[in-house]
Each structure stands twice: as structure tokens, then as C-alpha cells.
Design an enzyme around this catalytic site. Structure first.
Site, short mmCIF file in Angstrom:
data_model
loop_
_atom_site.label_atom_id
_atom_site.label_comp_id
_atom_site.label_asym_id
_atom_site.label_seq_id
_atom_site.Cartn_x
_atom_site.Cartn_y
_atom_site.Cartn_z
N ASP A 228 -3.20 5.90 1.46
CA ASP A 228 -1.89 6.35 0.99
C ASP A 228 -1.48 5.56 -0.25
O ASP A 228 -1.61 4.33 -0.30
CB ASP A 228 -0.86 6.12 2.11
N GLU A 277 -20.27 -2.82 5.80
CA GLU A 277 -20.69 -3.61 6.96
C GLU A 277 -21.03 -2.71 8.14
O GLU A 277 -21.62 -3.15 9.12
CB GLU A 277 -19.54 -4.53 7.42
C1 NOJ Z 1 2.21 9.89 0.26
C2 NOJ Z 1 2.31 10.60 1.56
O1 NOJ Z 1 1.45 11.72 1.53
C3 NOJ Z 1 3.75 10.97 1.73
O2 NOJ Z 1 3.94 11.83 2.81
C4 NOJ Z 1 4.54 9.71 1.88
O3 NOJ Z 1 5.91 10.02 1.92
C5 NOJ Z 1 4.30 8.77 0.72
N1 NOJ Z 1 2.92 8.66 0.38
C6 NOJ Z 1 4.80 7.39 1.04
O4 NOJ Z 1 3.99 6.79 2.00
#
Ligand code: NOJ
Length: 548
Positions: A228, A277
Site C-alpha cells: 500500500d 529467503e
Molecule cells: C491505497 C488504498 O488502496 C486505499 O484504499 C487507502 O485508503 C489508501 N491507500 C491509504 O492506505
């Protein structure tokens, strides 16, 4: 630790081979299906999806013919942003189950030949995370604050934010704290909601923590991570003003001092060593909003992550020239890194493509067949195989997207693609679960359900099933790193890949193809095999026999 898949599309264990002997490249042309756990299937009847629900529906995914499942976060979280606000990266939130449910899910998926990718959220934690709570309690100047970005405010009394950065969800990216004695204190940085404070990745403890979190889930048997906000971890030194104003867009591509800084790549080189790993090619997929495909390609260099989402493709409209350009540019950008291109039309952050592309179901089906014909890896978002539209009339009181509640936010645009799936034509929540559904499902949702579409040769579900089966059977689909564009009338895309040809009419009128490209394999809509007339919003797959 559960069994681990050794070969693409089989379910055998890799107990023996070490990391170097087990290179299948399974991820290079994998079709990866995104499950948003809140909205997929509800096993315990509390109105919210959970891991038991996902587990019970794995046969649907195996039958659909995808290679892997990516699960959006199911970790312990107050759910201020649908689970992208984590308090404990090693625990399953009680709403979704527990660690034994996660282990059982991974094991069942592997047993069905499906790999499992989990989300990891390294840019920020929840404000309820133990580290952040300790940082608040211990106050300015304490080591506990160094794992986040705390700064004094500007202005005579520190009443102004430290810089001009804006949150992606609207409003300033800074929130002021109270000192332990109750007086107004420092500000902390949150590129997303105030409940999501950004970690300071200059601090070694943050690196150590995430290395152990990766190993925790790798030991559980996961096949990879979707990273993310992969482009956000490192901020420009001194946190300089952007000098611009205006709402940041989700999946945007602006150049900014808090996104896509060169320093992020050291983190992924380190993570790659952790993946190596383990046996079985465990992968990392970057959610990186970069200004262009060349910058995106940096995340997938040989010693970094394996794939990056192609948001440039997702943001391209239904236009032959624009699509040809983005496909060519994406393939050209990935080639030097020897990484596969990826393709995606929908996810939990954008308006579903049936609605977004503006042409209803025929266009959505044509777009899906185009995407599935391209070389590289394709990402499907739950429900697109049912042709689900965006739900555009959710009542305000039902909405949960944090940006909806920010004055200058993005209108909660993300709830409409997160409405729980219909599994059956009738019954409680159309088979989603026994206890209602956390977002209301619209009238008529049952007609789009898995059971209503199964066995109907004209249904979108059966189209996806056939397309994915052909993709598995036909080596010219998915594999490779280039396409050969064929001459085509205006508004039409035509390309060859070995013994396979794909033709797409993006226009509003039928178009006569200059010649018959081969034998009909599959059409996204009604197509008269006796004619060369390609109807509007239609993709046709052809086979020309063995590759020349
Ligand atoms: C991207 C994620 O896909 C989204 O849903 C989220 O709100 C933001 N990152 C923050 O984590």
C-alpha cells in the site's frame, strides 16, 4: 506454516527446493483477483464480510480460473479507512476472524491451486497503534515520537501546520496534538486520514518492524504482498512546501515532495532480500502512483518488487488511440526492467469500470477481453466478473469512506464500488450473509448474482470463465512482453501475439475489418462469425493456428 505452491497452477508442496531452484515465474502472467474482505462474503452473519466467508467462496475463484487472490487488509484495525489503518500487523481483526482463519484460508487456497497475496500497509499505522499512542503520551522530544513525523507548528503560537501538504482525503495533511498536560502541542503528518499517521522511514525501528511483519506472513505461507502507498514511505528532506494547492487525487501522478522519492527503492531492495529467503517466488506488488510509466518501472527492477499496478492504464478512457499508446508505453517501460506489465480496470478505490467507461455492460465486457489479451499480469476486482455497476445512489448515512466526511474531500467516491457481492438471486443479502450487509445492496442485485449467471452462456460470469480458460490453454495470451499492432480502421485496435489476434471496436458504429484475422475464439458480445463487421464496444479474440 501451510503448504506452499511449487508450480504455477498446481497445488504441490515445495518443502524441498531452496529459493534458487524454484523459479516458475508464476506471477509473470498471473490473473490476480482482488478480494475486499468486508464486501466479499459474510461467514458469521454480522453484516460484514470475513475470512470464513472468503474461505467458503474459494471454489468460485478456482472455478473462475484465476491464479491468485489478493486480500485487502484484514488486520486489527479500528476501520477508519476500511482496514488501511492498522493497529497490529500480526493480528486478524475480530470482525474478520482470527489467525487460525487466516491459516485455514491460505491452506484451502493452496489446496485449490490458488496463491494468496496479502496487503501490507507500511506508509502509516492507525492512530490507535501502540507506537503512536506511546508517542502521544510521552510528548515532544521523546524517542517515541521519532517513529512518526511530529513537528512544531508555524505561526506565533504554533497554530499553523508545519507545511502546506494536503491530505489525499481532503484538508491539511497535519493534525495538531495535545501535550500530555492538555496544552496545544506538536502536529503530526498524515497523508491520508488523521487516524492514519505516517511512519518516519528514516527510523531503523520502522525498517526492523516491517521486516519481521513480512516474515510473519511469509511463515504463514503467503505468496506475496500488495504494498500500500509504496511510493510514499520516504519524504523529501526538510519536508518542503509543495507550493501548490488543490485536492490530491487518489492514484494521482503529480510530482510531490512526499511521493515517489528515490529513497523508497532502498526499502524494496531490502524487502526483496527477505522474499528471497523463502522458497516459491514470493512477490511484492507496488501500489505506486508515479508521474509516468518509466518512474513506475523503477519499483520492479530486478532486485526490488515484482510488479507495479498500472494506473496509467486504469485511467485511460475508452479510446483506441489512447489505449494503443498506453499499452505500448507500458510494455516499453517494463521491458528494460524485465518485469511484466500489469493491467487493471477496477479496484476498491475507483468507480467500477462498467460505469466509469461510460458504455455500460457491452463496453465493460469488451474492455475485459482487451485487458485479458495483453501480455503480463491482470488484476480483477471482485464483482467485475459479474459485470457489477457502481452503486451511485447510496444514502449519506450509509457511507463509510473517510473522504466523504472531510469538508474538501472526494465525496466518498469509494463506497459505490464496495457494496457487498450478490451470490444468490434472493435470500438474505443475496447470499452475502445471514445478517444484512454493511452497505445497502441495490434493487435487482440478485439478477447479477453468481447463481443467476452460472450456466447462462450470455452472462458476464461465463464470459470471464471462458476467457480465463482460453488464457490458460493458449500460451500466446498473457505471456511475453510485446504486441504486434496490425493496421486497423479508426476506432479499432488490432494486435497479434503469436497465433492469436485481438480486435477491439471502441467506436459507436460497426466497423468492417479489412480481412478475417483467423478463426473465432471468443467475442465479448454478439458477433456474426460469417461477417467481418465488428459491432461497437466489442472485442473479438481470434486464433490463427500455430505461431509463425
Ligand atoms: C491505497 C488504498 O488502496 C486505499 O484504499 C487507502 O485508503 C489508501 N491507500 C491509504 O492506505
Amino acid at each position: 506454516m501451510t503448504q506452499h505452491l511449487g508450480r504455477a497452477r498446481t497445488a504441490t508442496s515445495t518443502a524441498g527446493p531452496g529459493p534458487q531452484q524454484d523459479r516458475t515465474g508464476w506471477w509473470r502472467n498471473a490473473v490476480i483477483y482482488q478480494v475486499y474482505p468486508r464486501s466479499f462474503a459474510d461467514g458469521n452473519g454480522d453484516g460484514m464480510g470475513d475470512l470464513a466467508g472468503v474461505r467458503s467462496r474459494l471454489p468460485h475463484l478456482a472455478g473462475l480460473g484465476v491464479d491468485a487472490v489478493w486480500l485487502s487488509p484484514f488486520y486489527a484495525s479500528p476501520q477508519a479507512d476500511g482496514g488501511y489503518d492498522v493497529t497490529d500487523y500480526r493480528a486478524v481483526d475480530g470482525r474478520f476472524g482470527d489467525l487460525s482463519d487466516a491459516a485455514a484460508l491460505i491452506e484451502d487456497a493452496h489446496g485449490l491451486g490458488l496463491r494468496v497475496i496479502v496487503d501490507i500497509v507500511p506508509n502509516h499505522s492507525s492512530d490507535q497503534h501502540e507506537w503512536f499512542q506511546r508517542a502521544l503520551a510521552e510528548g515532544p522530544g521523546t524517542p517515541a515520537r521519532e517513529r512518526y513525523h511530529f513537528r512544531p507548528g508555524k505561526g506565533e503560537h504554533g497554530e499553523l501546520p508545519p507545511n502546506d501538504w494536503e491530505s489525499v482525503f481532503g484538508g491539511p495533511a497535519w493534525t495538531r496534538t495535545k501535550n500530555p498536560d492538555g496544552t496545544p502541542g506538536e502536529w503530526y503528518l498524515h497523508l491520508f486520514a488523521p487516524e492514519q499517521p505516517d511512519f518516519d522511514w528514516q527510523h531503523p525501528a520502522v525498517h526492523d518492524e516491517f521486516r519481521t511483519v513480512l516474515r510473519f506472513w511469509l511463515d504463514m505461507g503467503v505468496d506475496g504482498f500488495r504494498v500500500d502507498v509504496a511510493h510514499g514511505l520516504i519524504k523529501a528532506p526538510g519536508l518542503p512546501d509543495t507550493g501548490s494547492s488543490g485536492q490530491l487525487r487518489l492514484l494521482g501522478n503529480q510530482e510531490l515532495p512526499f511521493f515517489d522519492q528515490d529513497g523508497v527503492h532502498a526499502v524494496y531492495r531490502d524487502w526483496r532480500r527477505v522474499f528471497e529467503e523463502y522458497p516459491g517466488e514470493r512477490i511484492g506488488v507496488a501500489e505506486a502512483w508515479a508521474p509516468n510509466s518509466q518512474r513506475t518501472a523503477l519499483y520492479v527492477r530486478e532486485d526490488e518488487l515484482h510488479q507495479a499496478f498500472n494506473f496509467h492504464y486504469l485511467q485511460t478512457g475508452w479510446d483506441a488511440d489512447a489505449l494503443r499508446a498506453v499499452v505500448t508505453e507500458s510494455l516499453d517501460a517494463m521491458r528494460p526492467a524485465a518485469a511484466p506489465a500489469t493491467w487493471v480496470l477496477s479496484n476498491h478505490d475507483v468507480v467500477r469500470h462498467r460505469t466509469r467507461l461510460g458504455g455500460g455492460l457491452p463496453r465493460a465486457r469488451a474492455a475485459a477481453l482487451l485487458m485479458l489479451a495483453l501480455p503480463g499480469s491482470a488484476y480483477l476486482y471482485q464483482g467485475e466478473e459479474l459485470g457489477l455497476p457502481e452503486v451511485t445512489d447510496l444514502p449519506d448515512e450509509a457511507r463509510q469512506d473517510p473522504s466523504f466526511f472531510r469538508e474538501t474531500g472526494q465525496d466518498g467516491l469509494r463506497d459505490g464500488c464496495r457494496v457487498p457481492l450478490p451470490w444468490t438471486s434472493g435470500g438474505s443479502s443475496y447470499g452475502f450473509g445471514e445478517g444484512g450487509s454493511w452497505l445497502p445492496q441495490p434493487e435487482g442485485w440478485g439478477e447479477l448474482s453468481v447463481s443467476a449467471q452460472t450456466g447462462d452462456p450470455d452472462s458476464t460470469l461465463e464470459l470471464y470463465r471462458r476467457a480465463l480458460r482460453l488464457r490458460r490453454e493458449n500460451d500466446d495470451l498473457g505471456a511475453g512482453e510485446s504486441v504486434e499492432w496490425l493496421p486497423a480502421p479508426d476506432g479499432v485496435l488490432a494486435f497479434r501475439r503469436g497465433g492469436f489476434v485481438c480486435t477491439v471496436n471502441t467506436g459507436d458504429e460497426p466497423v468492417e475489418l479489412p480481412a478475417r484475422p483467423g478463426q473465432l475464439l471468443l467475442a465479448s458480445g454478439t458477433f456474426d462469425d460469417g461477417s467481418l463487421l465488428l459491432p461497437p464496444d466489442t472485442t473479438v479474440w481470434w486464433t490463427t493456428g500455430p505461431a509463425a
